[in-house]
Design an enzyme around this catalytic site. Structure first.
Site, PDB file in Angstrom:
ATOM      1  N   SER A 176       0.833  -1.198   0.000  1.00  0.00           N
ATOM      2  CA  SER A 176       0.000   0.000   0.000  1.00  0.00           C
ATOM      3  C   SER A 176       0.873   1.256   0.000  1.00  0.00           C
ATOM      4  CB  SER A 176      -0.963  -0.046   1.197  1.00  0.00           C
ATOM      5  OG  SER A 176      -1.931   0.969   1.135  1.00  0.00           O
ATOM      6  N   ASP A 273     -11.630  -0.284   0.898  1.00  0.00           N
ATOM      7  CA  ASP A 273     -11.009  -1.316   0.080  1.00  0.00           C
ATOM      8  C   ASP A 273     -11.242  -1.037  -1.401  1.00  0.00           C
ATOM      9  OD1 ASP A 273      -9.677  -4.042   0.134  1.00  0.00           O
ATOM     10  OD2 ASP A 273     -11.477  -4.547  -1.007  1.00  0.00           O
ATOM     11  N   HIS A 307      -7.469  -4.935  -1.198  1.00  0.00           N
ATOM     12  CA  HIS A 307      -6.295  -4.214  -0.714  1.00  0.00           C
ATOM     13  C   HIS A 307      -5.707  -4.931   0.506  1.00  0.00           C
ATOM     14  CE1 HIS A 307      -3.931  -0.564  -0.948  1.00  0.00           C
ATOM     15  NE2 HIS A 307      -4.063  -0.366   0.357  1.00  0.00           N
TER      16      HIS A 307
END
Length: 328
Positions: A176, A273, A307
């Site tokens: 991320s 997400d 994610h």
């Protein structure tokens, strides 16, 4: 789906990258000191204020540093045979995502993922929304994560552990926000890292009217900087954005191993997400297209889900990192 990596001119870049990195970080003294196999000490602007070296693999440190207004931590995960082999090892710098900390990869299972692997894994704090950057402004004291990671922590690791202090001895990866940090550092510090990986990490800052830049500014203002911002608001520091933006630094990925993962089916009822991975997937596709147009080899994967870190993708990535770097 996959364009296999095998960077060219490896020998030349090994010499040039290793020399340039050593010069930038203090040179021969770092390489010489790295041969020591003893408890770590202070240096490079870092003063150890807490530590635990009791676990045979996971060594923990916390530092006082002028770069950060609080004491950031780092976990250093050693190979199984580090204390008995006498060998020198390649290093993976592994960066956590937003709203996480340096312990998060240990929570995810990094010890099991790396069991038997001949590599040191360094997992530092990066702030809840530090974005692996020196911000344009901060109202909570210094939050210069880029300085901490590149100018302080990296040479400190090489002075205190048996590592290869050279281009072919280092990889950088992250999840991320940390995946963005990995892509950014690999481009800005070209001679430092021979392999770069982004697991659900954004690779394009300006697309969709700069959505990722806006998110970096808003999240950092709320979580880290007391209303300050990474890139400046309402007007961005455009030079900083361009310097950090992977899609504007395509040539900086030449002769590196590049590994990308994005999810194709984020949770439809989880807006966080969905928003994150939709933007990650679009940005990575843009990045991949530019790499392909430039003839730069890269390995990419679009995987079901949203994610999060996929353990099977991490272990595949780790095997590729070890194959690319100098052997222990």
């Amino acid at each position: 789906m996959v364009s296999e990596h095998r960077p060219t001119r490896r020998g030349v870049l090994k010499a040039v990258g290793g020399i340039s990195a050593a010069m930038a970080l203090g040179g021969g003294s770092v390489v010489a000191a790295a041969s020591a196999a003893s408890a770590a000490g202070d240096g490079f602007g870092l003063r150890i204020v807490d530590r635990n070296e009791n676990d045979p693999r996971m060594w923990y440190y916390r530092f006082a540093t002028d770069a950060i207004g609080w004491n950031p931590g780092v976990n250093v995960l050693l190979p199984d045979d580090y204390h008995t082999s006498g060998r020198t090892y390649p290093v993976l710098y592994l960066f956590h995502g937003g709203a996480e900390d340096f312990i998060d990869f240990d929570r995810k299972g990094i010890r099991a993922w790396t069991a038997g692997k001949p590599i040191i894994v360094v997992m530092p704090d990066g702030g809840r929304a530090g974005w692996y950057s020196n911000p344009v402004s901060s109202r909570t004291g210094p939050r210069n994560w880029e300085t901490f990671h590149i100018a302080q922590l990296l040479p400190w690791i090489e002075a205190n552990f048996r590592t290869y202090a050279e281009y072919d001895g280092r990889a950088v990866s992250g999840f991320s926000m940390g995946g963005f940090g990995a892509l950014k550092y690999a481009a800005k510090y070209y001679g430092h890292f021979a392999s770069v990986s982004a697991h659900s990490g954004p690779a394009s800052l300006r697309r969709d009217s700069g959505l990722v830049v806006h998110w970096a500014n808003l999240s950092s203002a709320a979580a880290d900087l007391g209303g300050g911002t990474v890139y400046g608001a309402p007007l961005w520091d455009q030079a900083r954005v361009s310097a950090d933006n992977p899609v504007e630094r395509i040539e900086s990925y030449r002769n590196k191993r590049v590994f990308l993962v994005a999810g194709t089916s984020p949770d439809p009822v989880n807006w966080f997400d969905r928003a994150n991975e939709t933007q990650v997937l679009a940005g990575q596709r843009e990045f991949r297209g530019l790499l392909g147009n430039a003839g730069i080899p890269h390995e990419w994967h679009e995987e079901p889900g949203g994610h999060f870190v996929r353990d099977y993708m991490f272990t595949r990535d780790l095997d590729g990192i070890i194959d690319r770097l100098r052997k222990a």
